[in-house]
Design a protein around this motif. Structure first.
Motif, PDB file in Angstrom:
ATOM      1  N   ASP A 185       0.788  -1.261   0.076  1.00 44.15           N
ATOM      2  CA  ASP A 185      -0.055   0.230   0.147  1.00 44.15           C
ATOM      3  C   ASP A 185       0.931   1.196   0.036  1.00 44.15           C
ATOM      4  O   ASP A 185       1.040   2.003   1.070  1.00 44.15           O
ATOM      5  N   ASP A 186       1.630   1.644  -1.177  1.00 45.29           N
ATOM      6  CA  ASP A 186       2.569   2.413  -1.238  1.00 45.29           C
ATOM      7  C   ASP A 186       1.978   3.940  -1.053  1.00 45.29           C
ATOM      8  O   ASP A 186       2.727   4.731  -0.287  1.00 45.29           O
ATOM      9  N   TYR A 187       0.827   4.067  -1.288  1.00 43.79           N
ATOM     10  CA  TYR A 187       0.065   5.493  -1.141  1.00 43.79           C
ATOM     11  C   TYR A 187       0.171   5.722   0.468  1.00 43.79           C
ATOM     12  O   TYR A 187       0.611   6.770   0.727  1.00 43.79           O
ATOM     13  N   SER A 188      -0.373   4.529   1.273  1.00 43.13           N
ATOM     14  CA  SER A 188      -0.369   4.797   2.592  1.00 43.13           C
ATOM     15  C   SER A 188       1.249   4.786   2.989  1.00 43.13           C
ATOM     16  O   SER A 188       1.369   5.760   4.111  1.00 43.13           O
ATOM     17  N   LEU A 189       1.827   4.108   2.733  1.00 36.63           N
ATOM     18  CA  LEU A 189       3.427   4.212   3.306  1.00 36.63           C
ATOM     19  C   LEU A 189       3.913   5.644   2.925  1.00 36.63           C
ATOM     20  O   LEU A 189       4.548   6.104   4.089  1.00 36.63           O
ATOM     21  N   ALA A 190       3.661   6.440   1.825  1.00 36.50           N
ATOM     22  CA  ALA A 190       4.082   7.691   1.630  1.00 36.50           C
ATOM     23  C   ALA A 190       3.531   8.546   2.343  1.00 36.50           C
ATOM     24  O   ALA A 190       4.211   9.616   3.111  1.00 36.50           O
ATOM     25  N   TRP A 191       2.145   8.524   2.553  1.00 35.45           N
ATOM     26  CA  TRP A 191       1.316   9.462   3.191  1.00 35.45           C
ATOM     27  C   TRP A 191       1.627   9.444   4.650  1.00 35.45           C
ATOM     28  O   TRP A 191       1.822  10.357   5.275  1.00 35.45           O
TER      29      TRP A 191
END
Ligand code: SR1
Length: 324
Positions: A117-123
């Protein structure tokens, strides 16, 4: 030893052959991920052969064909891109080989693709950075393009810069090399010389190899006004975060070994004829250095300090737990 494995619909032979085909194997995320894959396959009695394509996508594609020709039971793919892999993967699927991928954009029917869940990781990491800077400051960003997880993280980074107009990117660099952490350290040293004290408030490092290099450069330069916000975690990373005066404050992460174990369990579910999804995003967690104790911790201890951290319940069948 040669006893077959009992599964929901019958039995599987014990000596399942698994090919793990990696775009590259750089750093501690990769090594802990390989450990997870190997440990889970061996727990079911199978064998793993690891192929490292050294960041060469055509080599990676030909490794998929090699494994297919050799008639392995399972192909696990780590990174890579659909434009290079979709045809060899289709040839594997057509031969009945089970394929589970991690961190790429494959969409062949029958393949399960896992991500973090790269969106969540980055956010998560960026939100911590923005809150600590109270929405204002100068940052250095370390990123490399061309990898599916990195492109996804960058989508969120673009949104972050819009969301926090008071935060300015003063420099951006990064490359994936055989010595990523060391090369990042040298580049960060140059950046620190270019931007003297007071001109950088934080570093956003989208890979732990980047965070390691940046943290070492900042610490050596005595620039303790700069904090590092990272992505990923390994035992080595935890040691670095826990060092006295470490600039690495926060990281967003999953357990790379658990990613490997989940990937293997999906492959065995496919072998057992069970239903598997096309996609599975593993939930990441935020790890702030402040929650860690004074004594050194490892990834295995982290559940005591980070709520919900630990082995996931994803892709477990009853037969895997010996309860079928
Ligand atoms: C160059 S891609 C590096 C990333 O792959 C895995 O997704 C890890 O999270 C690492 O950050």
């Amino acid at each position: 030893e040669t006893k077959p494995v009992s599964v929901s619909n019958g039995t599987l032979p014990k000596d399942i052959d698994v090919a793990l085909i990696m775009q590259m194997s750089i750093g501690t995320f990769s090594s802990q991920y390989i450990n997870g894959v190997t440990e889970q396959v061996e727990s079911f009695g199978g064998n793993v052969k690891v192929y490292n394509a050294d960041n060469d996508l055509s080599k990676m594609a030909s490794y998929v064909d090699t494994a297919t020709t050799q008639g392995v039971d399972v192909i696990l793919i780590d990174h890579g891109r659909a434009d290079a892999l979709k045809e060899p993967v289709q040839r594997a699927l057509d031969k009945g080989i089970k394929v589970v991928a991690f961190d790429n954009d494959l969409t062949n029917e029958g393949v399960t693709v896992i991500d973090q869940d790269d969106y969540s990781l980055a956010w998560r990491s960026l939100k911590a950075l923005a809150e600590d800077l109270d929405g204002e400051g100068n940052i250095v960003t370390i990123w490399v393009g061309g990898f599916t997880p990195m492109e996804r993280r960058h989508t969120i980074y673009d949104a972050f810069l819009k969301r926090y107009p008071g935060i300015t990117e003063v420099a951006k660099f990064g490359s994936a090399t055989n010595n990523t952490a060391l090369d990042t350290q040298s580049q960060m040293e140059a950046i620190l010389k270019k931007y003297p004290e007071g001109e950088i408030d934080a570093v956003f490092a989208m890979w732990d190899e980047f965070a390691k290099g940046a943290s070492r450069a900042i610490k050596q330069a005595g620039r303790d006004e700069i904090a590092v916000y990272g992505i990923d975690l390994s035992d080595e990373d935890l040691q670095l975060m826990q060092e006295d005066g470490s600039p690495w404050k926060v990281t967003a992460a999953t357990d790379p070994a658990e990613i490997g174990r989940i990937q293997v369990r999906y492959a065995y579910q496919k072998l057992a004829g069970e239903e598997t999804p096309s996609i599975h995003s593993v939930d990441p967690y935020l790890v702030d250095r402040d929650v860690l104790p004074d004594e050194k911790v490892t990834m295995d201890d982290l559940g005591q300090y980070v709520p919900n951290w630990g082995a996931s319940d994803a892709a477990w069948s009853d037969w895997m737990k010996g309860t079928d």
